[in-house]
Write a protein that holds these residues in place. Structure first.
Motif, PDB file in Angstrom:
ATOM      1  N   GLY A   1       1.542   7.351  -5.843  1.00  0.00           N
ATOM      2  CA  GLY A   1       0.360   8.179  -6.214  1.00  0.00           C
ATOM      3  C   GLY A   1      -0.093   9.510  -5.412  1.00  0.00           C
ATOM      4  N   TRP A   2       1.098   9.616  -4.498  1.00  0.00           N
ATOM      5  CA  TRP A   2      -0.305  10.297  -3.575  1.00  0.00           C
ATOM      6  C   TRP A   2       0.096  11.967  -3.723  1.00  0.00           C
ATOM      7  CZ3 TRP A   2       2.394  14.479  -0.281  1.00  0.00           C
ATOM      8  CH2 TRP A   2       1.847  14.633   0.248  1.00  0.00           C
TER       9      TRP A   2
ATOM     10  N   ASP B   1      -2.938   5.455  -5.307  1.00  0.00           N
ATOM     11  CA  ASP B   1      -1.995   5.196  -5.237  1.00  0.00           C
ATOM     12  C   ASP B   1      -1.821   4.623  -6.857  1.00  0.00           C
ATOM     13  OD1 ASP B   1      -3.985   2.927  -5.899  1.00  0.00           O
ATOM     14  OD2 ASP B   1      -3.465   2.153  -4.334  1.00  0.00           O
TER      15      ASP B   1
ATOM     16  N   VAL C   1      -3.485   7.121 -12.317  1.00  0.00           N
ATOM     17  CA  VAL C   1      -3.941   7.625 -10.636  1.00  0.00           C
ATOM     18  C   VAL C   1      -5.065   6.624  -9.680  1.00  0.00           C
ATOM     19  CG1 VAL C   1      -4.481   9.639  -9.985  1.00  0.00           C
ATOM     20  CG2 VAL C   1      -3.741   9.332  -8.070  1.00  0.00           C
TER      21      VAL C   1
ATOM     22  N   ARG D   1       2.715   1.563  -3.772  1.00  0.00           N
ATOM     23  CA  ARG D   1       2.035   2.103  -4.216  1.00  0.00           C
ATOM     24  C   ARG D   1       1.632   3.892  -3.893  1.00  0.00           C
ATOM     25  NH1 ARG D   1      -1.309  -2.498  -6.380  1.00  0.00           N
ATOM     26  NH2 ARG D   1      -3.268  -0.903  -7.011  1.00  0.00           N
ATOM     27  N   SER D   2       1.181   4.162  -2.347  1.00  0.00           N
ATOM     28  CA  SER D   2       0.717   4.850  -2.500  1.00  0.00           C
ATOM     29  C   SER D   2       1.825   6.189  -2.178  1.00  0.00           C
ATOM     30  CB  SER D   2      -0.041   5.614  -1.058  1.00  0.00           C
ATOM     31  OG  SER D   2      -0.527   6.522  -0.366  1.00  0.00           O
ATOM     32  N   HIS D   3       2.924   5.971  -2.165  1.00  0.00           N
ATOM     33  CA  HIS D   3       3.702   6.900  -2.529  1.00  0.00           C
ATOM     34  C   HIS D   3       4.000   7.100  -3.812  1.00  0.00           C
ATOM     35  CE1 HIS D   3       7.589   9.077  -1.538  1.00  0.00           C
ATOM     36  NE2 HIS D   3       8.239   8.074  -2.696  1.00  0.00           N
TER      37      HIS D   3
ATOM     38  N   TYR E   1       1.092  -1.721   0.070  1.00  0.00           N
ATOM     39  CA  TYR E   1      -0.436  -0.255   0.412  1.00  0.00           C
ATOM     40  C   TYR E   1       1.120   0.952   0.010  1.00  0.00           C
ATOM     41  CZ  TYR E   1      -2.535   4.157   1.257  1.00  0.00           C
ATOM     42  OH  TYR E   1      -4.022   5.254   1.418  1.00  0.00           O
ATOM     43  N   TRP E   2       1.845   0.950   0.806  1.00  0.00           N
ATOM     44  CA  TRP E   2       2.988   2.686   1.167  1.00  0.00           C
ATOM     45  C   TRP E   2       3.840   3.106  -0.630  1.00  0.00           C
ATOM     46  CZ3 TRP E   2       1.152   6.441   3.358  1.00  0.00           C
ATOM     47  CH2 TRP E   2       0.775   6.115   4.901  1.00  0.00           C
TER      48      TRP E   2
END
Length: 308
Positions: free
Chosen positions: A94-95, A186, A181, A90-92, A87-88
């Motif tokens: 795309g955030w 993410d 995104v 992919r989130s990093h 999660y982190w």
């Protein structure tokens, strides 16, 4: 009492590119919508559809991401091996596309309606913070906000921008520019990119279980926040749905509660919604077209129709 509101105007979206000129059904429903909002005491419930014109995709609209992306559940996040790390990563990647998004004319129109006293509060299902960035004051972030991070070990809340700076320092080579995104902020990464991603711990206690301050799929809205949202709706003269299919109960519950109390419901959304049968007015057209025109009609002042 279900179904206390009568089904009113149901307007099509013209050529579905926002051209509603000359559509008598649209004009009739728009006049109903204007009358409802002009009377004041309106609480808005917004969904992903209000943010699509800011470049943030939705899950269930015409181009909904559920067709290609299954969102992570809270059960997976806390329990599945490697899920939190994935999660982190992919989130990093795309955030920042979410963080850099700007409010669109629909958001600004809602702010103008709040400033005029027509809208008394907004309950949003979105986690992008665009209502607040547009200047709307009384907003309940029903599903939380991607701008905050929480450590379950020490209870500390911190800024997502602070975490992002630390993650950039730890992962200088992971950067996905232009990748699509997803609505939860993410992007899709290769297994190799996920594997080489380095996660950092809580800056306060060093704990390694950081969570975004959002309500994951499969989790429940915190009781105090839900109570705040319910109180807003119960005190409203009318409920205005903006860009939500109402497919999940977290949003649909407010339509049901409004129906129980005899509060009229108006819906502005692209495509059908779960609440259509309980709507006094329904407008199927782009929010970036309808809302600026609505705000101009109610306040007598034009709203810019370009993003910025």
């Amino acid at each position: 009492m279900e179904g206390v509101t009568e089904r009113g105007g149901d307007v099509g979206s013209g050529d579905r590119n926002g051209d509603t000129g000359g559509d008598t059904a649209f004009e009739a429903a728009f006049e109903q919508l204007c009358a409802l909002v002009t009377a004041g005491g309106v609480v808005a419930l917004s969904g992903a559809g209000i943010s699509t014109e800011s470049g943030i995709p939705d899950y269930r609209g015409p181009n909904g991401a559920l067709r290609r992306h299954t969102p992570m559940t809270y059960q997976d996040f806390v329990g599945a091996p490697g899920a939190r790390h994935r999660y982190w990563a992919r989130s990093h990647a795309g955030w920042r596309q979410i963080a850099d998004a700007v409010p669109n004319p629909g958001h600004h129109a809602v702010t103008r309606l709040e400033q005029a006293g027509a809208i008394t509060g907004v309950v949003t299902q979105n986690v992008d913070g665009l209502h607040q960035r547009a200047g709307t004051v009384n907003v309940v972030d029903l599903h939380g906000s991607l701008s905050r991070v929480m450590c379950p070990d020490c209870g500390q809340y911190s800024s997502r921008r602070e975490l992002d700076a630390r993650l950039q320092a730890a992962n200088p080579d992971i950067e996905v520019v232009g990748a699509p995104v997803n609505p939860d902020g993410d992007v899709t990464l290769s297994d190799s990119d996920v594997a080489r991603f380095v996660m950092v711990g809580c800056a306060a206690c060093g704990g390694d279980r950081l969570e975004p301050d959002v309500v994951f799929f499969g989790a429940t809205v915190p009781r105090p926040r839900l109570a705040q949202a319910v109180a807003l709706v119960e005190g409203a003269r009318a409920l205005l749905i903006l860009g939500s299919s109402l497919a999940v109960m977290s949003g649909y519950r407010f339509v049901l509660r409004a129906a129980e109390l005899g509060i009229p419901v108006a819906i502005v959304n692209r495509g059908p919604t779960r609440g259509d049968g309980r709507a006094a007015v329904r407008v199927d057209a782009p929010l970036g077209v309808v809302l600026p025109r609505l705000a101009a009609a109610v306040t007598g002042r034009p709203v810019p129709t370009s993003i910025g």
